[in-house]
Design a protein around this motif. Structure first.
Motif, mmCIF file in Angstrom:
data_model
loop_
_atom_site.group_PDB
_atom_site.id
_atom_site.type_symbol
_atom_site.label_atom_id
_atom_site.label_comp_id
_atom_site.label_asym_id
_atom_site.label_seq_id
_atom_site.Cartn_x
_atom_site.Cartn_y
_atom_site.Cartn_z
ATOM 1 N N TYR A 109 38.851 55.142 35.239
ATOM 2 C CA TYR A 109 38.693 53.702 35.477
ATOM 3 C C TYR A 109 39.006 52.884 34.223
ATOM 4 C CZ TYR A 109 36.759 54.241 40.167
ATOM 5 O OH TYR A 109 36.601 54.517 41.503
ATOM 6 N N ALA A 110 38.642 53.404 33.067
ATOM 7 C CA ALA A 110 38.977 52.719 31.816
ATOM 8 C C ALA A 110 40.490 52.628 31.650
ATOM 9 C CB ALA A 110 38.350 53.453 30.635
ATOM 10 N N SER A 111 41.189 53.697 32.025
ATOM 11 C CA SER A 111 42.656 53.686 31.938
ATOM 12 C C SER A 111 43.253 52.644 32.877
ATOM 13 C CB SER A 111 43.211 55.073 32.275
ATOM 14 O OG SER A 111 42.814 56.018 31.293
ATOM 15 N N GLN A 112 42.656 52.494 34.068
ATOM 16 C CA GLN A 112 43.099 51.443 34.990
ATOM 17 C C GLN A 112 42.990 50.072 34.327
ATOM 18 O OE1 GLN A 112 40.852 51.396 38.631
ATOM 19 N NE2 GLN A 112 42.291 52.708 39.721
ATOM 20 N N HIS A 113 41.876 49.852 33.675
ATOM 21 C CA HIS A 113 41.615 48.578 33.004
ATOM 22 C C HIS A 113 42.668 48.314 31.928
ATOM 23 C CE1 HIS A 113 39.658 45.773 30.236
ATOM 24 N NE2 HIS A 113 38.743 45.493 31.160
ATOM 25 N N LEU A 114 42.933 49.314 31.103
ATOM 26 C CA LEU A 114 43.904 49.158 30.020
ATOM 27 C C LEU A 114 45.312 48.919 30.561
ATOM 28 C CD1 LEU A 114 42.642 51.977 27.633
ATOM 29 C CD2 LEU A 114 42.546 49.514 27.198
ATOM 30 N N ALA A 115 45.671 49.684 31.610
ATOM 31 C CA ALA A 115 47.016 49.554 32.167
ATOM 32 C C ALA A 115 47.241 48.173 32.771
ATOM 33 C CB ALA A 115 47.242 50.639 33.232
ATOM 34 N N ALA A 116 46.182 47.589 33.319
ATOM 35 C CA ALA A 116 46.299 46.268 33.940
ATOM 36 C C ALA A 116 46.241 45.136 32.919
ATOM 37 C CB ALA A 116 45.186 46.088 34.975
ATOM 38 N N GLY A 117 45.819 45.462 31.693
ATOM 39 C CA GLY A 117 45.737 44.436 30.660
ATOM 40 C C GLY A 117 44.624 43.434 30.890
ATOM 41 N N TRP A 118 43.540 43.874 31.511
ATOM 42 C CA TRP A 118 42.432 42.972 31.798
ATOM 43 C C TRP A 118 41.662 42.622 30.528
ATOM 44 C CZ3 TRP A 118 40.711 46.711 36.216
ATOM 45 C CH2 TRP A 118 41.559 46.526 37.316
ATOM 46 N N THR A 119 40.879 41.575 30.616
ATOM 47 C CA THR A 119 40.020 41.204 29.495
ATOM 48 C C THR A 119 38.745 42.041 29.522
ATOM 49 O OG1 THR A 119 38.932 39.476 30.799
ATOM 50 C CG2 THR A 119 40.876 38.838 29.511
ATOM 51 N N GLY A 120 38.036 42.021 28.411
ATOM 52 C CA GLY A 120 36.782 42.765 28.360
ATOM 53 C C GLY A 120 36.971 44.172 27.830
ATOM 54 N N ASP A 121 35.879 44.909 27.794
ATOM 55 C CA ASP A 121 35.830 46.256 27.234
ATOM 56 C C ASP A 121 36.201 47.275 28.300
ATOM 57 O OD1 ASP A 121 34.946 48.803 26.357
ATOM 58 O OD2 ASP A 121 33.548 47.874 24.959
ATOM 59 N N ALA A 122 37.318 47.969 28.109
ATOM 60 C CA ALA A 122 37.787 48.946 29.098
ATOM 61 C C ALA A 122 36.805 50.101 29.259
ATOM 62 C CB ALA A 122 39.162 49.481 28.703
ATOM 63 N N SER A 123 36.247 50.578 28.143
ATOM 64 C CA SER A 123 35.306 51.688 28.201
ATOM 65 C C SER A 123 34.059 51.310 28.994
ATOM 66 C CB SER A 123 34.926 52.122 26.786
ATOM 67 O OG SER A 123 33.954 53.144 26.818
ATOM 68 N N ARG A 124 33.543 50.120 28.746
ATOM 69 C CA ARG A 124 32.368 49.647 29.472
ATOM 70 C C ARG A 124 32.675 49.515 30.963
ATOM 71 N NH1 ARG A 124 27.557 46.662 28.717
ATOM 72 N NH2 ARG A 124 26.619 46.573 30.810
ATOM 73 N N TYR A 125 33.841 48.977 31.280
ATOM 74 C CA TYR A 125 34.248 48.856 32.678
ATOM 75 C C TYR A 125 34.282 50.238 33.343
ATOM 76 C CZ TYR A 125 37.346 48.289 36.726
ATOM 77 O OH TYR A 125 37.885 48.329 37.987
#
Length: 348
Positions: free
Chosen positions: A108-124
């Protein structure tokens, strides 16, 4: 990723139940649910299927019919429950990999990073893993509750599953506390293993007995057999977590060291090592930044203490107790004992 512990036709049948139920769950939600659950779905059919192996072999040992519809659903519910435990466990331990790929929270963290979202990817990633882990708990109970048309059998299966979750949570809390106070005593660490893993295998074995319509006395015997196997299973896991090949096990070999896991292995090493060995363990064990070289130092101290040999003896002793237990009972034990030897002498 470790090899499965059950026969391929058994795995295939349970996997079909898993995928069908999981997809039906996603399809019953909003259209984007299936996309959100992709990282979880990727984990479904991977792993050793230990829950399936112990449940199904117990079922067959007690005369269960392989053509019946109940056992694949029961096994699938248990696999969902186990994946829920692992998903939460990997968040607690901050484990990077599981079953030869990214742990659910990392995916899920990788999804966050790939999408370029704001916030902490690890926390997400961790927040999402907690959410979908909870979903797995709910859905495992939903599937188990519908596994049998026999009301009494269905209630008995649910009682065992709820006890399994209770025992697992208790075992996890024992482990967390021991990681904080760093009091590594053999009896205390054995208690963690017994509640966290011993009771898991006990419960899946009991589910196999209930699925075969076994009487309460027989269910209790299979529960006892499972606890013996579960404790020894954890002893093997502890050895593999330190001395295994991560390319084979699908899990890192430094996590237990860095997390300060309260394993019987480390407790025995402390109780048996010389003064210099104890000093080394106290200095390095539980150090979050532990290097690979220091990990090798710890492995050498553990081996030199005789702890590895003692753990192997404990595993063999538990197999012996299981053989004695089954020989005194009417169960056809050959397949169960073959599974025990395969599970407890595995390399992954």
């Amino acid at each position: 990723m470790g090899r499965t512990l059950c026969a391929q036709p058994v795995k295939d049948r349970v996997d079909a139940e898993l995928i069908a139920f999981f997809d039906a769950t996603a399809n019953s939600m909003e259209p984007d649910a299936a996309e959100l659950l992709v990282p979880l779905r990727a984990m479904l059919t991977r792993g050793k299927h230990a829950s399936t192996a112990f449940c199904h072999n117990t079922y067959r040992a007690l005369g269960g019919d392989d053509t019946a519809a109940v056992w694949p659903k029961v096994c699938a519910a248990l696999e969902l429950a186990h994946l829920a435990m692992l998903t939460h466990d990997d968040v607690i331990d901050r484990s990077a990999t599981r079953r030869g790929q990214d742990a659910v929270h990392r995916a899920y963290a990788s999804q966050h990073l790939a999408a370029g979202w704001t916030g902490d990817a690890s926390r997400y990633g961790m927040d999402m893993a907690l959410c979908v882990g909870d979903l797995l708990v709910i859905q495992s109970e939903t599937l188990m509750d519908s596994a049998s048309p026999d009301t009494a059998q269905a209630k008995a299966l649910m009682r065992v599953m709820r006890q399994m979750y209770r025992d697992e949570v208790y075992g996890e809390t024992l482990e967390l506390r021991a990681q904080q106070d760093r009091v590594y005593q053999p009896d205390r660490c054995a208690k963690v293993a017994r509640w966290k893993t011993g009771r898991w295998i006990a419960s899946v074995s009991a589910c196999g007995a209930v699925s075969a319509h076994a009487d309460p006395e027989t269910v209790a015997v299979m529960d006892q057999f499972g606890e013996l196997m579960g404790f020894a299973y954890q002893m093997r896991d502890d050895l593999l977590g330190v001395f295994g090949d991560s390319a084979v096990t699908g899990k890192p070999t430094m996590d237990d060291f860095r997390d300060g896991k309260p394993t019987v292995l480390i407790a025995l090493a402390i109780s048996q090592a010389d003064a210099a060995g104890i000093e080394t363990i106290e200095e390095l064990y539980g150090k979050p930044t532990l290097s690979e070289d220091d990990g090798d130092v710890l492995r050498a101290v553990i081996e030199e203490s005789g702890a590895v040999k003692r753990v192997e003896e404990m595993i063999n002793a538990h197999i012996g107790k299981a053989e004695e237990l089954l020989s005194a009972h009417r169960a056809e034990s050959s397949d169960l004992l073959a599974l025990a030897h395969a599970a407890l002498n595995r390399s992954s």
